[in-house]
Design a protein around this motif. Structure first.
Motif, mmCIF file in Angstrom:
data_model
loop_
_atom_site.group_PDB
_atom_site.id
_atom_site.type_symbol
_atom_site.label_atom_id
_atom_site.label_comp_id
_atom_site.label_asym_id
_atom_site.label_seq_id
_atom_site.Cartn_x
_atom_site.Cartn_y
_atom_site.Cartn_z
ATOM 1 N N MET A 127 0.727 -1.335 -0.074
ATOM 2 C CA MET A 127 0.098 0.204 0.073
ATOM 3 C C MET A 127 0.857 1.106 -0.005
ATOM 4 O O MET A 127 1.786 1.290 0.953
ATOM 5 C CB MET A 127 -1.118 -0.050 1.203
ATOM 6 N N LEU A 128 0.681 1.952 -1.105
ATOM 7 C CA LEU A 128 1.542 3.384 -0.989
ATOM 8 C C LEU A 128 0.587 4.507 -1.090
ATOM 9 O O LEU A 128 -0.437 4.444 -1.708
ATOM 10 C CB LEU A 128 2.064 3.390 -2.529
ATOM 11 N N GLU A 129 1.037 5.438 -0.324
ATOM 12 C CA GLU A 129 0.287 6.776 -0.379
ATOM 13 C C GLU A 129 0.910 7.547 -1.712
ATOM 14 O O GLU A 129 2.148 7.497 -1.974
ATOM 15 C CB GLU A 129 0.815 7.876 0.725
ATOM 16 N N ILE A 130 0.001 8.151 -2.354
ATOM 17 C CA ILE A 130 0.400 8.758 -3.659
ATOM 18 C C ILE A 130 -0.011 10.152 -3.742
ATOM 19 O O ILE A 130 -0.954 10.858 -2.864
ATOM 20 C CB ILE A 130 -0.104 8.290 -4.846
ATOM 21 N N ILE A 146 -7.767 1.890 -5.333
ATOM 22 C CA ILE A 146 -7.458 3.154 -4.954
ATOM 23 C C ILE A 146 -8.192 3.824 -4.053
ATOM 24 O O ILE A 146 -9.657 3.781 -4.264
ATOM 25 C CB ILE A 146 -7.369 3.848 -6.149
ATOM 26 N N ALA A 147 -7.834 4.064 -2.919
ATOM 27 C CA ALA A 147 -8.643 4.807 -1.930
ATOM 28 C C ALA A 147 -8.606 6.155 -1.832
ATOM 29 O O ALA A 147 -7.379 6.748 -2.287
ATOM 30 C CB ALA A 147 -8.065 4.153 -0.400
ATOM 31 N N ARG A 148 -9.461 6.849 -1.707
ATOM 32 C CA ARG A 148 -9.363 8.369 -1.614
ATOM 33 C C ARG A 148 -9.442 8.969 -0.383
ATOM 34 O O ARG A 148 -9.984 8.375 0.652
ATOM 35 C CB ARG A 148 -10.964 8.847 -2.363
ATOM 36 N N ASP A 149 -9.094 10.254 -0.180
ATOM 37 C CA ASP A 149 -8.808 10.834 1.314
ATOM 38 C C ASP A 149 -10.045 11.397 1.389
ATOM 39 O O ASP A 149 -11.196 11.426 0.663
ATOM 40 C CB ASP A 149 -7.486 11.744 1.237
ATOM 41 N N LEU A 150 -10.253 12.164 2.613
ATOM 42 C CA LEU A 150 -11.455 13.134 2.843
ATOM 43 C C LEU A 150 -12.036 14.206 1.893
ATOM 44 O O LEU A 150 -13.242 14.595 1.670
ATOM 45 C CB LEU A 150 -11.516 13.671 4.317
ATOM 46 N N ALA A 151 -10.786 14.717 0.892
ATOM 47 C CA ALA A 151 -11.073 15.585 0.012
ATOM 48 C C ALA A 151 -11.665 14.852 -1.261
ATOM 49 O O ALA A 151 -11.826 15.766 -2.134
ATOM 50 C CB ALA A 151 -9.843 16.477 -0.235
ATOM 51 N N GLY A 152 -11.842 13.658 -1.335
ATOM 52 C CA GLY A 152 -12.107 12.833 -2.423
ATOM 53 C C GLY A 152 -10.650 12.648 -3.329
ATOM 54 O O GLY A 152 -11.190 12.247 -4.683
ATOM 55 N N HIS A 153 -9.801 12.889 -3.017
ATOM 56 C CA HIS A 153 -8.599 12.889 -3.990
ATOM 57 C C HIS A 153 -8.044 11.476 -3.796
ATOM 58 O O HIS A 153 -8.150 10.783 -2.713
ATOM 59 C CB HIS A 153 -7.422 13.604 -3.793
ATOM 60 N N SER A 154 -7.665 10.787 -4.978
ATOM 61 C CA SER A 154 -6.923 9.551 -4.947
ATOM 62 C C SER A 154 -5.674 9.868 -4.018
ATOM 63 O O SER A 154 -4.878 10.548 -3.985
ATOM 64 C CB SER A 154 -6.160 9.134 -6.229
ATOM 65 N N ARG A 155 -5.669 8.836 -3.007
ATOM 66 C CA ARG A 155 -4.542 8.806 -1.923
ATOM 67 C C ARG A 155 -3.644 7.685 -1.805
ATOM 68 O O ARG A 155 -2.395 7.567 -1.269
ATOM 69 C CB ARG A 155 -5.085 9.294 -0.587
ATOM 70 N N VAL A 156 -4.249 6.546 -1.809
ATOM 71 C CA VAL A 156 -3.601 5.219 -1.822
ATOM 72 C C VAL A 156 -3.736 4.306 -2.566
ATOM 73 O O VAL A 156 -4.870 3.924 -2.875
ATOM 74 C CB VAL A 156 -4.102 4.551 -0.356
ATOM 75 N N VAL A 157 -2.735 3.678 -3.194
ATOM 76 C CA VAL A 157 -2.797 2.676 -4.142
ATOM 77 C C VAL A 157 -2.366 1.269 -3.478
ATOM 78 O O VAL A 157 -1.296 1.142 -2.800
ATOM 79 C CB VAL A 157 -1.921 2.971 -5.410
ATOM 80 N N THR A 158 -3.448 0.198 -3.639
ATOM 81 C CA THR A 158 -3.150 -1.009 -3.137
ATOM 82 C C THR A 158 -2.697 -2.012 -4.154
ATOM 83 O O THR A 158 -3.620 -2.118 -5.229
ATOM 84 C CB THR A 158 -4.323 -1.625 -2.362
ATOM 85 N N LEU A 159 -1.603 -2.518 -4.181
ATOM 86 C CA LEU A 159 -1.059 -3.436 -5.243
ATOM 87 C C LEU A 159 -0.949 -4.650 -4.463
ATOM 88 O O LEU A 159 -0.563 -5.080 -3.203
ATOM 89 C CB LEU A 159 0.210 -3.128 -5.588
ATOM 90 N N ARG A 160 -1.177 -6.035 -5.340
ATOM 91 C CA ARG A 160 -1.122 -7.405 -4.913
ATOM 92 C C ARG A 160 -0.494 -8.320 -6.150
ATOM 93 O O ARG A 160 -0.502 -7.775 -7.208
ATOM 94 C CB ARG A 160 -2.490 -8.035 -4.778
ATOM 95 N N PRO A 161 0.436 -9.257 -5.820
ATOM 96 C CA PRO A 161 1.055 -10.022 -6.489
ATOM 97 C C PRO A 161 0.099 -10.669 -7.705
ATOM 98 O O PRO A 161 -1.159 -11.110 -7.259
ATOM 99 C CB PRO A 161 1.863 -11.271 -5.951
ATOM 100 N N SER A 162 0.372 -10.590 -8.859
ATOM 101 C CA SER A 162 -0.741 -10.981 -10.010
ATOM 102 C C SER A 162 -1.058 -12.334 -9.883
ATOM 103 O O SER A 162 -2.064 -13.040 -10.338
ATOM 104 C CB SER A 162 -0.133 -10.875 -11.470
ATOM 105 N N SER A 163 -0.060 -13.337 -9.318
ATOM 106 C CA SER A 163 -0.080 -14.711 -9.091
ATOM 107 C C SER A 163 -1.252 -14.905 -8.031
ATOM 108 O O SER A 163 -2.118 -15.900 -8.019
ATOM 109 C CB SER A 163 1.138 -15.481 -8.642
ATOM 110 N N ASP A 164 -1.480 -14.163 -7.073
ATOM 111 C CA ASP A 164 -2.404 -14.052 -6.167
ATOM 112 C C ASP A 164 -3.765 -13.939 -6.762
ATOM 113 O O ASP A 164 -4.781 -14.993 -6.401
ATOM 114 C CB ASP A 164 -2.434 -13.365 -4.821
ATOM 115 N N VAL A 165 -3.749 -12.898 -7.638
ATOM 116 C CA VAL A 165 -5.324 -12.814 -8.380
ATOM 117 C C VAL A 165 -5.617 -14.083 -9.422
ATOM 118 O O VAL A 165 -6.634 -14.500 -9.278
ATOM 119 C CB VAL A 165 -5.309 -11.587 -9.109
ATOM 120 N N THR A 166 -4.583 -14.353 -9.953
ATOM 121 C CA THR A 166 -4.705 -15.534 -10.978
ATOM 122 C C THR A 166 -5.195 -16.678 -10.278
ATOM 123 O O THR A 166 -6.318 -17.397 -10.485
ATOM 124 C CB THR A 166 -3.509 -15.957 -11.748
ATOM 125 N N SER A 167 -4.415 -17.153 -8.796
ATOM 126 C CA SER A 167 -4.794 -18.320 -8.193
ATOM 127 C C SER A 167 -6.388 -18.129 -7.516
ATOM 128 O O SER A 167 -7.014 -19.220 -7.661
ATOM 129 C CB SER A 167 -3.813 -18.521 -7.115
#
Length: 301
Positions: free
Chosen positions: A249-252, A274-295
């Motif tokens: 999880m990365l703040e952006i 992608i999570a938004r902050d209280l102002a409605g701006h994109s603020r956090v990107v959540t990434l996962r290994p593609s292998s987890d999604v495939t599985s």
């Protein structure tokens, strides 16, 4: 012109005079800043001020408030004057090489608490600074353990003090290092609020930020993406850093969701959300290994 408070001045009058001076010089939040500084520096509550506002500030109070007012008039942020700031109900000491915890970053903690179902996750906080993210997570997860990494020894020492002050020292470890190089893993959660402001934008930032926040915590390189490339790239070459089902999880910055997300496929990661902050701006990107999604897809999960 030097503004000095006298020991015999009442608390209420001192607050009013401080507010007037701050507003006179164009500080928009002067009234709130004055109240905040007076209460914290004199160790008062709002009730104390309301019921005993006529009591004198005394010699120590006069000296303390005079110094604080001069610093604020010179552009120093309230948090730097106090030497500490609150984040998610916890108090964090600051030092020259740590950023002031900001409300936007609470979105990162909230997102982690919402998405991570593991009852006692292992957490890695990259660029830990004051330690506010890791300490807040460990405080919310009594069984969690974590490591905070920072290039600055000053930041590492500050984070250790904050972990101890907030009761999570026995479940945390803070090390000096360059992003992921100092650790092995695996971690259930890797978080980071890295420097993400493009170098050319730094001179345009508010004076309180560019003159008082550490440059290493702000400057993200020519396009603001240097840290993201390092962190995401490290997971591409060392996928074992994330445990099965783990997340990064990365703040952006408010306009970086697409560009940061575009770095994911090359490292074998996918954007989960992608999570938004209280102002409605994109603020956090959540990434996962593609292998987890495939599985998950293959098993019908």
């Amino acid at each position: 012109m030097t503004i000095a408070f006298e020991p015999g001045l009442s608390r209420a009058t001192a607050r009013i005079r401080m507010a007037e001076e701050l507003e006179r010089t164009g500080i928009a939040e002067g009234r709130g800043d004055a109240r905040f500084l007076l209460l914290h520096l004199l160790g008062l509550t709002q009730t104390d001020l309301s019921l005993r506002g006529n009591e004198p500030i005394g010699p120590v109070g006069a000296e303390t408030l005079t110094d604080a007012l001069q610093r604020r008039l010179a552009g120093e942020p309230v948090a730097r004057i106090l030497g500490e700031w609150e984040f998610r109900g916890l108090t964090f000491a600051l030092s020259p090489e740590t950023l002031v915890p900001r409300p936007d970053t609470e979105t990162l903690v909230d997102t982690a608490l919402r998405l991570v179902a593991h009852p006692s996750p292992t957490v890695l906080d990259l660029g830990t600074g004051s330690g506010c993210i890791l300490v807040a997570l460990l405080s919310a997860w009594p069984g969690a353990r974590g490591i905070g990494i920072d290039r600055s020894q000053d930041a590492v020492a500050t984070a250790r003090r904050n972990a101890a002050a907030n009761g999570v020292a026995d479940r945390s470890l803070f090390l000096r290092g360059d992003w992921c190089e100092a650790v092995r893993g695996p971690f259930d959660l890797i978080v980071s609020n890295p420097p993400y402001i493009a170098s050319s934008v730094i001179p345009t930032l508010a004076e309180e930020v560019r003159e008082h926040d550490p440059m290493a915590g702000l400057d993200g390189g020519a396009d603001g993406l240097d840290a993201y490339r390092s962190i995401i790239g490290a997971l591409g070459t060392r996928p074992e850093l994330l445990a099965p089902g783990g997340r990064l999880m990365l703040e952006i910055g408010y306009d970086q969701a697409e560009t940061v997300g575009a770095l994911a496929p090359g490292a074998g990661l996918v954007v989960e959300g992608i999570a938004r902050d209280l102002a409605g701006h994109s603020r956090v990107v959540t990434l996962r290994p593609s292998s987890d999604v495939t599985s998950a897809c293959n098993t019908g999960a």
